[in-house]
Design an enzyme around this catalytic site. Structure first.
Site, short mmCIF file in Angstrom:
data_model
loop_
_atom_site.label_atom_id
_atom_site.label_comp_id
_atom_site.label_asym_id
_atom_site.label_seq_id
_atom_site.Cartn_x
_atom_site.Cartn_y
_atom_site.Cartn_z
N GLU A 1 16.62 -2.41 3.80
CA GLU A 1 15.21 -2.74 3.97
C GLU A 1 14.38 -2.16 2.81
OE1 GLU A 1 13.93 -1.70 7.90
OE2 GLU A 1 11.94 -2.58 7.60
N GLY B 1 6.95 -0.84 12.11
CA GLY B 1 6.58 -0.36 13.42
C GLY B 1 7.51 0.74 13.91
N1 LIG Z 1 -2.06 -8.09 10.51
C1 LIG Z 1 -1.71 -6.85 10.80
N2 LIG Z 1 -2.64 -5.99 11.21
C2 LIG Z 1 -2.32 -4.73 11.50
N3 LIG Z 1 -1.08 -4.22 11.40
C3 LIG Z 1 -0.11 -5.04 11.01
C4 LIG Z 1 -0.37 -6.38 10.69
N4 LIG Z 1 0.79 -6.93 10.30
C5 LIG Z 1 1.73 -5.96 10.38
N5 LIG Z 1 1.18 -4.83 10.82
C6 LIG Z 1 1.88 -3.55 11.01
O1 LIG Z 1 2.94 -3.53 10.10
C7 LIG Z 1 4.10 -3.01 10.70
C8 LIG Z 1 5.17 -4.07 10.72
O2 LIG Z 1 6.25 -3.59 11.37
P1 LIG Z 1 7.55 -4.43 11.76
O3 LIG Z 1 7.97 -5.27 10.61
O4 LIG Z 1 7.33 -5.14 13.04
O5 LIG Z 1 8.49 -3.21 12.02
P2 LIG Z 1 9.89 -2.70 11.47
O6 LIG Z 1 9.95 -3.02 10.01
O7 LIG Z 1 9.86 -1.23 11.72
O8 LIG Z 1 10.91 -3.40 12.27
C9 LIG Z 1 3.69 -2.56 12.09
O9 LIG Z 1 3.32 -1.21 12.05
C10 LIG Z 1 2.50 -3.43 12.39
O10 LIG Z 1 1.63 -2.84 13.31
#
Ligand SMILES: Nc1ncnc2c1ncn2[C@@H]1O[C@H](COP(=O)(O)OP(=O)(O)O)[C@@H](O)[C@H]1O
Length: 673
Positions: free
Chosen positions: A340, A380
């Site tokens: 990643e 996240g």
């Molecule tokens: N439009 C948005 N507004 C606020 N936060 C966002 C938005 N898009 C993504 N995020 C944040 O970006 C992160 C994306 O994480 P994600 O790809 O789901 O997790 P991981 O890579 O840990 O599996 C999260 O913390 C999410 O809350």
């Protein structure tokens, strides 16, 4: 579990053998595919087929993970918290086998941390608080509180019978100055180069004559949500770089696929609207050759830790859903934390053309005197830091090697599981609960006057938090915001162990990290948490501190007035998320007041989202080969013209010479007679 993949694809995948190479680390100086510019299709790898070469590698998964610097801290609950995703995972930069889950060995289990030393400094505003205007208009470049989905080029979204017409943007169209970065003077020259090189391409014949465009689809199955990224590039430039653009990012409704552990079919069904959308964008005759991937990240890594069978079922269902579409599906798998981070780094540097660049000599070349940028990703459930430290990486578990376009890159990369934003905030709430040991939780990072309830079961529903043995799952906890900046910062800091011990420089929790070096792009959660406070425009660290301090001292009523259009959760978490982000960057990754301006908070470059997906696709389709294509590539048209004229002159001269020789021979014959 293997996904269903037609036999013909399996054959192609079988070509991609793991390669033994330098240092036995899966590294190979791969062979280029010999694409000859100007001869579209010749020598080019079939679209949708994996490239033959494995171009880089990482440490073997068997390598031991260094112990934490500090003594373990006893924490109640079931098992250990995972906090670190070591680069010990084998980073296999090669086509993924369908349905193949990433190696588990890379997922270092977290070691409990020792309590941080007393007296650690909290975040302090260094200037008087500045006004916060979360609703201020977006800065030049259109950065805004955006949703995840966005259409980069609406004019190209219609499917058409002739993909060659109106499908690929012209190079002029692609020359989208990434104005988001205009305020970063250091980055600007590189971007101007990027723009100028794209103007340069505009001099070339239209790229989409002949075969039109090629497409690639990548699902980012994150812990909080899933998005489908639709990429496109000119067919006759498949082996070139800097030309892949994002057509659209389609946001899948609902939570991340790991939330479907008890309803795996739901995970598959959820993908269909975005797949339908992609089928409208990719011309019908090209769909079967469109490489399609699903990469799952930390949410699925956590689910696999908890219940590998359920994780496999979810992967099987999403594979089934994608496999039902007429695309070249190359599998769904769980990325390691190192992958990643590394693919995010490739995306950043690809978009900025720091790896390879189109030169004035009309050749792709490794740009001299160009520094690569580091990548900071906050998801996240996990966070990654990847950069070129310029010194040998002492811990082999965090060492990554790439050979891209004839240049070697030695990187540091590390992923911390559970230190993504959502899981970190959950760990904070759990820690506050355990400190209170009552059904009432005072939350110093929530605004004064805010109140909510949560059950113990909801709070402790993740492997990142451990329920106290005494906790009753059905117990309802009341959380009350106290809006106390200093207490909030202290509580956030207690999530980390910042001590490095004797083992040398570190990030946090005893993980080795060389000092940060050069410029960084900070994206995903890093961008979103600070952009909400309008702090992604190159503000000084003192202003950032002051702004966060002010928001953390605000009441629920005040923050609601400040952010009238934001969601309740966004407003509630504004202080916690920004405090966490700043703590992670400063005390965790060890940026300071001097290096702070080197962090560029960014969501997109040239209408393409910054994240791991583009780098993943570029690697798996072999679009950044380890070696440059043969030197014949990119010959100037003028050279061809000069060569033709020269040939004509030579032919003329030869015929003159021949005639003269004949005449001479004839006259000498007469003489003999
Ligand atoms: N439009 C948005 N507004 C606020 N936060 C966002 C938005 N898009 C993504 N995020 C944040 O970006 C992160 C994306 O994480 P994600 O790809 O789901 O997790 P991981 O890579 O840990 O599996 C999260 O913390 C999410 O809350």
């Amino acid at each position: 579990m293997q996904a269903d993949v037609p036999a013909d694809r399996a054959g192609a995948q079988a070509e991609a053998q793991p390669v033994k190479g330098r240092e036995q680390a899966g590294y190979k100086e791969g062979t280029s595919r010999g694409t000859v510019r100007g001869q579209p299709g010749r020598g080019r790898q079939q679209p949708g087929r994996p490239g033959p070469a494995v171009r880089c590698g990482m440490r073997s998964p068997e390598l031991p993970v260094p112990p934490p610097a500090a003594a373990p801290r006893a924490r109640p609950g079931r098992g250990r918290t995972r906090t670190s995703e070591s680069g010990s995972a084998s980073l296999s930069l090669r086509p993924a086998l369908p349905g193949q889950a990433g190696p588990r060995a890379g997922e270092e289990r977290a070691e409990p941390r020792s309590p941080p030393p007393e007296g650690r400094r909290g975040l302090r505003a260094q200037t008087s608080p500045a006004p916060i205007d979360g609703t201020a208009p977006a800065r030049a470049g259109g950065l805004g509180l955006g949703g995840r989905a966005g259409t980069a080029d609406g004019s190209c979204l219609r499917p058409g019978p002739d993909p060659g017409k109106g499908c690929c943007p012209s190079y002029q169209d692609q020359n989208l100055p990434p104005t988001q970065l205009a305020s970063f003077p250091i980055i600007r020259p590189a971007l101007q180069d990027l723009a100028s090189s794209r103007w340069h391409w505009a001099d070339q014949p239209p790229p989409n004559h002949g075969r039109g465009c090629l497409y690639g689809l990548v699902f980012d199955a994150g812990s909080t949500h899933t998005s489908l990224y639709i990429y496109r590039w000119p067919a006759d430039k498949e082996n070139d770089t800097g030309i892949v653009s994002q057509v659209e990012a389609c946001s899948v409704a609902g939570p991340g696929i790991s939330s479907y552990a008890d309803d795996p079919a739901g995970a598959g069904a959820g993908l269909k609207p975005c797949l339908d959308r992609a089928m409208k964008i990719v011309p019908a005759e090209q769909q079967r050759e469109t490489p399609t991937y699903l990469g799952a990240t930390a949410g699925m890594r956590l689910l696999r830790e908890e219940n590998s069978t359920k994780a496999e079922q979810v992967l099987a269902e999403v594979s089934k859903a994608i496999g039902a579409y007429p695309v070249d599906f190359r599998g769904a798998r769980i990325l390691t934390g190192s992958e990643e981070g590394s693919f995010g780094w490739i995306t950043v540097n690809y978009l900025l053309e720091t790896l390879v660049k189109f030169s004035f000599a009309e050749k792709w070349a490794h740009p001299q005197d160009t520094e690569v940028l580091g990548a900071l990703d906050l998801g996240g459930a996990s966070t990654q830091i990847t950069f070129q430290p310029g010194v040998p990486v002492e811990d082999r578990n965090t060492s990554v090697f790439f050979r891209l376009y004839g240049t070697d890159y030695s990187l540091y990369s590390h992923s911390y599981l559970c230190y993504g934003q959502s899981q970190a905030l959950k760990m904070l709430l759990a820690a506050l609960h355990q400190a209170s040991s009552r059904a009432q939780i005072s939350h110093p990072c929530y605004p004064k006057g805010y109140k909510e309830t949560i059950t113990v079961a909801e709070l402790y529903n993740s492997p990142c938090v451990r329920a106290p043995s005494s906790a009753r799952p059905g117990l309802v906890l009341t959380v009350t915001g106290t809006g106390d900046t200093d207490t909030c910062h202290a509580a956030v800091q207690r999530l980390f162990d910042f001590s490095c011990g004797a083992q040398g420089p570190c990030g946090f929790n005893g993980v080795y990290q060389p000092p940060v070096r050069g410029h960084f792009f900070a994206f995903s959660g890093f961008y979103h948490s600070l952009h909400f406070l309008n702090l992604t425009g190159g503000q000084s660290l003192s202003l950032v501190n002051a702004t966060i301090r002010k928001i953390c001292n605000s009441s629920w009523k005040q923050v609601q007035e400040l952010f009238p259009t934001a969601s309740r959760t966004q407003i509630r978490d504004a202080c916690t998320a920004s405090s966490y982000t700043l703590t992670l960057l400063l005390q965790g990754y060890k940026f300071n007041v001097t290096t702070w301006p080197n962090i560029h908070f960014i969501r997109q470059v040239a209408n393409t989202d910054v994240g791991w997906t583009l780098g993943y696709m570029l690697n798996l389709t072999n679009m950044i080969p380890s070696e440059p294509p043969p030197a014949v590539v990119g010959l100037l048209r003028s050279i061809w013209i000069a060569a033709t004229v020269l040939l004509a002159i030579m032919l003329l001269l030869s015929s003159c010479l021949l005639t003269a020789t004949c005449c001479q021979r004839d006259s000498s014959g007469y003489e003999q007679l």
